[in-house]
Design a protein around this motif. Structure first.
Motif, PDB file in Angstrom:
ATOM      1  N   THR A  40       0.836  -1.204   0.000  1.00  0.00           N
ATOM      2  CA  THR A  40       0.000   0.000   0.000  1.00  0.00           C
ATOM      3  C   THR A  40       0.866   1.247   0.000  1.00  0.00           C
ATOM      4  OG1 THR A  40      -1.777  -1.147   1.171  1.00  0.00           O
ATOM      5  CG2 THR A  40      -1.811   1.260   1.240  1.00  0.00           C
ATOM      6  N   LEU A  41       1.884   1.265   0.839  1.00  0.00           N
ATOM      7  CA  LEU A  41       2.779   2.426   0.905  1.00  0.00           C
ATOM      8  C   LEU A  41       3.468   2.651  -0.435  1.00  0.00           C
ATOM      9  CD1 LEU A  41       3.872   4.598   2.811  1.00  0.00           C
ATOM     10  CD2 LEU A  41       5.619   2.978   3.539  1.00  0.00           C
ATOM     11  N   HIS A  42       3.959   1.575  -1.040  1.00  0.00           N
ATOM     12  CA  HIS A  42       4.631   1.690  -2.337  1.00  0.00           C
ATOM     13  C   HIS A  42       3.678   2.187  -3.413  1.00  0.00           C
ATOM     14  CE1 HIS A  42       5.971   0.191  -6.268  1.00  0.00           C
ATOM     15  NE2 HIS A  42       7.124   0.660  -5.852  1.00  0.00           N
ATOM     16  N   ARG A  43       2.515   1.595  -3.494  1.00  0.00           N
ATOM     17  CA  ARG A  43       1.569   1.982  -4.545  1.00  0.00           C
ATOM     18  C   ARG A  43       1.050   3.403  -4.336  1.00  0.00           C
ATOM     19  NH1 ARG A  43      -0.901  -1.871  -8.248  1.00  0.00           N
ATOM     20  NH2 ARG A  43       0.731  -3.406  -8.434  1.00  0.00           N
ATOM     21  N   LEU A  44       0.784   3.769  -3.108  1.00  0.00           N
ATOM     22  CA  LEU A  44       0.322   5.131  -2.846  1.00  0.00           C
ATOM     23  C   LEU A  44       1.419   6.143  -3.176  1.00  0.00           C
ATOM     24  CD1 LEU A  44      -1.861   7.032  -1.935  1.00  0.00           C
ATOM     25  CD2 LEU A  44      -1.037   6.734   0.411  1.00  0.00           C
ATOM     26  N   THR A  45       2.652   5.836  -2.789  1.00  0.00           N
ATOM     27  CA  THR A  45       3.775   6.723  -3.102  1.00  0.00           C
ATOM     28  C   THR A  45       3.957   6.857  -4.609  1.00  0.00           C
ATOM     29  OG1 THR A  45       4.869   6.131  -1.038  1.00  0.00           O
ATOM     30  CG2 THR A  45       6.245   7.104  -2.741  1.00  0.00           C
ATOM     31  N   SER A  46       3.872   5.757  -5.315  1.00  0.00           N
ATOM     32  CA  SER A  46       4.003   5.807  -6.774  1.00  0.00           C
ATOM     33  C   SER A  46       2.892   6.645  -7.397  1.00  0.00           C
ATOM     34  CB  SER A  46       3.983   4.396  -7.367  1.00  0.00           C
ATOM     35  OG  SER A  46       5.121   3.692  -6.949  1.00  0.00           O
ATOM     36  N   ALA A  47       1.659   6.469  -6.927  1.00  0.00           N
ATOM     37  CA  ALA A  47       0.532   7.252  -7.449  1.00  0.00           C
ATOM     38  C   ALA A  47       0.715   8.735  -7.137  1.00  0.00           C
ATOM     39  CB  ALA A  47      -0.787   6.737  -6.868  1.00  0.00           C
ATOM     40  N   LEU A  48       1.169   9.039  -5.938  1.00  0.00           N
ATOM     41  CA  LEU A  48       1.399  10.425  -5.540  1.00  0.00           C
ATOM     42  C   LEU A  48       2.491  11.066  -6.396  1.00  0.00           C
ATOM     43  CD1 LEU A  48       1.413  11.645  -1.918  1.00  0.00           C
ATOM     44  CD2 LEU A  48       3.098  12.491  -3.493  1.00  0.00           C
ATOM     45  N   VAL A  49       3.599  10.380  -6.587  1.00  0.00           N
ATOM     46  CA  VAL A  49       4.697  10.899  -7.405  1.00  0.00           C
ATOM     47  C   VAL A  49       4.236  11.094  -8.844  1.00  0.00           C
ATOM     48  CG1 VAL A  49       6.957  10.312  -8.399  1.00  0.00           C
ATOM     49  CG2 VAL A  49       6.567  10.072  -5.939  1.00  0.00           C
ATOM     50  N   TYR A  50       3.504  10.123  -9.369  1.00  0.00           N
ATOM     51  CA  TYR A  50       2.991  10.255 -10.737  1.00  0.00           C
ATOM     52  C   TYR A  50       2.086  11.484 -10.845  1.00  0.00           C
ATOM     53  CZ  TYR A  50       0.645   9.451 -15.123  1.00  0.00           C
ATOM     54  OH  TYR A  50       0.144   9.617 -16.388  1.00  0.00           O
ATOM     55  N   ASP A  51       1.226  11.669  -9.856  1.00  0.00           N
ATOM     56  CA  ASP A  51       0.336  12.829  -9.855  1.00  0.00           C
ATOM     57  C   ASP A  51       1.123  14.137  -9.819  1.00  0.00           C
ATOM     58  OD1 ASP A  51      -2.289  14.166  -9.606  1.00  0.00           O
ATOM     59  OD2 ASP A  51      -1.597  14.629  -7.579  1.00  0.00           O
ATOM     60  N   LEU A  52       2.112  14.227  -8.938  1.00  0.00           N
ATOM     61  CA  LEU A  52       2.928  15.443  -8.855  1.00  0.00           C
ATOM     62  C   LEU A  52       3.665  15.708 -10.162  1.00  0.00           C
ATOM     63  CD1 LEU A  52       4.361  15.017  -5.256  1.00  0.00           C
ATOM     64  CD2 LEU A  52       2.784  16.808  -6.018  1.00  0.00           C
ATOM     65  N   GLU A  53       4.230  14.651 -10.731  1.00  0.00           N
ATOM     66  CA  GLU A  53       4.986  14.836 -11.975  1.00  0.00           C
ATOM     67  C   GLU A  53       4.059  15.248 -13.117  1.00  0.00           C
ATOM     68  OE1 GLU A  53       8.581  12.854 -14.513  1.00  0.00           O
ATOM     69  OE2 GLU A  53       7.199  11.463 -13.542  1.00  0.00           O
ATOM     70  N   SER A  54       2.929  14.576 -13.258  1.00  0.00           N
ATOM     71  CA  SER A  54       2.064  14.855 -14.401  1.00  0.00           C
ATOM     72  C   SER A  54       1.242  16.122 -14.243  1.00  0.00           C
ATOM     73  CB  SER A  54       1.149  13.658 -14.695  1.00  0.00           C
ATOM     74  OG  SER A  54       0.287  13.411 -13.608  1.00  0.00           O
ATOM     75  N   ALA A  55       0.855  16.454 -13.010  1.00  0.00           N
ATOM     76  CA  ALA A  55       0.017  17.641 -12.796  1.00  0.00           C
ATOM     77  C   ALA A  55       0.832  18.906 -12.589  1.00  0.00           C
ATOM     78  CB  ALA A  55      -0.901  17.425 -11.587  1.00  0.00           C
ATOM     79  N   VAL A  56       2.045  18.776 -12.070  1.00  0.00           N
ATOM     80  CA  VAL A  56       2.829  19.970 -11.715  1.00  0.00           C
ATOM     81  C   VAL A  56       4.083  20.106 -12.569  1.00  0.00           C
ATOM     82  CG1 VAL A  56       4.112  21.131  -9.869  1.00  0.00           C
ATOM     83  CG2 VAL A  56       2.002  19.900  -9.322  1.00  0.00           C
ATOM     84  N   HIS A  57       4.943  19.119 -12.554  1.00  0.00           N
ATOM     85  CA  HIS A  57       6.290  19.291 -13.106  1.00  0.00           C
ATOM     86  C   HIS A  57       6.378  19.176 -14.627  1.00  0.00           C
ATOM     87  CE1 HIS A  57       7.461  19.705  -9.051  1.00  0.00           C
ATOM     88  NE2 HIS A  57       6.995  18.511  -8.746  1.00  0.00           N
ATOM     89  N   ARG A  58       5.791  18.136 -15.199  1.00  0.00           N
ATOM     90  CA  ARG A  58       5.870  18.008 -16.663  1.00  0.00           C
ATOM     91  C   ARG A  58       5.272  19.203 -17.390  1.00  0.00           C
ATOM     92  NH1 ARG A  58       3.363  12.796 -17.860  1.00  0.00           N
ATOM     93  NH2 ARG A  58       4.277  11.681 -16.148  1.00  0.00           N
ATOM     94  N   PRO A  59       4.112  19.724 -16.962  1.00  0.00           N
ATOM     95  CA  PRO A  59       3.577  20.912 -17.642  1.00  0.00           C
ATOM     96  C   PRO A  59       4.511  22.128 -17.569  1.00  0.00           C
ATOM     97  CG  PRO A  59       1.851  19.881 -16.335  1.00  0.00           C
ATOM     98  CD  PRO A  59       3.147  19.186 -15.989  1.00  0.00           C
ATOM     99  N   ARG A  60       5.422  22.125 -16.602  1.00  0.00           N
ATOM    100  CA  ARG A  60       6.378  23.231 -16.460  1.00  0.00           C
ATOM    101  C   ARG A  60       7.744  22.885 -17.050  1.00  0.00           C
ATOM    102  NH1 ARG A  60       2.680  23.530 -12.734  1.00  0.00           N
ATOM    103  NH2 ARG A  60       2.028  25.527 -11.897  1.00  0.00           N
ATOM    104  N   GLY A  61       7.829  21.742 -17.723  1.00  0.00           N
ATOM    105  CA  GLY A  61       9.048  21.369 -18.410  1.00  0.00           C
ATOM    106  C   GLY A  61      10.070  20.598 -17.606  1.00  0.00           C
TER     107      GLY A  61
END
Length: 178
Positions: A40-61
């Protein structure tokens, strides 16, 4: 043997329950609570990181690793590349390759360290500082969206429990391998 779930019945996070049930029938003596905690910890962390990367960082390059390097340099830099690798939880090779991209983007500068000609010192440029501070504001807004699922007491409890896991003997063994 447990039946296979129907197509579409499972998703990334609900797979945890299925995996625990299936593993428990396949292998004697496993600890389903430990499995649930780690999976659960691994999957939640992976989902959280994916969300941060796709919603915040990738759109900013930026990529997630790019954000991590800039974040470390912003807060603890200038630093030798090997220290950036250590503090970001990345390999030296990954940091080295990534720094080339960040340098081409005008976000990071590499210099020979004064104390050791073989060592490379990394520094944020003015553009790098502007990028990371702007990115982190958006990053923190997304962190708040995740954290607001819990009330203040629940957040404090979870932070305390995670801190306890990080101070445990298994974490100490893992840190020695970094």
């Amino acid at each position: 043997m447990t039946a296979q779930p129907a197509d579409g019945e499972l998703d990334y996070l609900s797979f945890v329950d299925f995996a625990i049930a299936r593993t428990s029938t396949e292998l004697e003596g496993i600890d389903p609570e430990a499995m649930r905690l780690v999976l659960t910890l691994h999957r939640l962390t992976s989902a959280l990181v994916y969300d941060l990367e796709s919603a915040v960082h990738r759109p900013r390059g930026l990529s997630w690793p790019g954000f991590r390097v800039l974040f470390v340099l912003w807060l603890a830099g200038p630093l030798e590349a090997k220290r950036v690798a250590e503090l970001s939880g990345m390999s030296r090779a990954a940091v080295s390759a990534l720094v080339k991209t960040l340098e081409r983007g005008g976000l990071v500068e590499r210099r020979q360290a004064e104390h050791d000609r073989r060592a490379v010192q990394l520094t944020l440029t003015a553009a790098g500082r502007e990028t990371i501070t702007s990115d982190y504001r958006a990053h923190n807004e997304r962190e708040q969206a995740w954290a607001n699922t819990l009330d203040a007491h629940e957040r404090a409890t979870l932070i305390g429990l995670l801190d306890k896991l990080m101070a445990g003997s298994a974490a100490a063994e893992a840190k020695r391998r970094f």
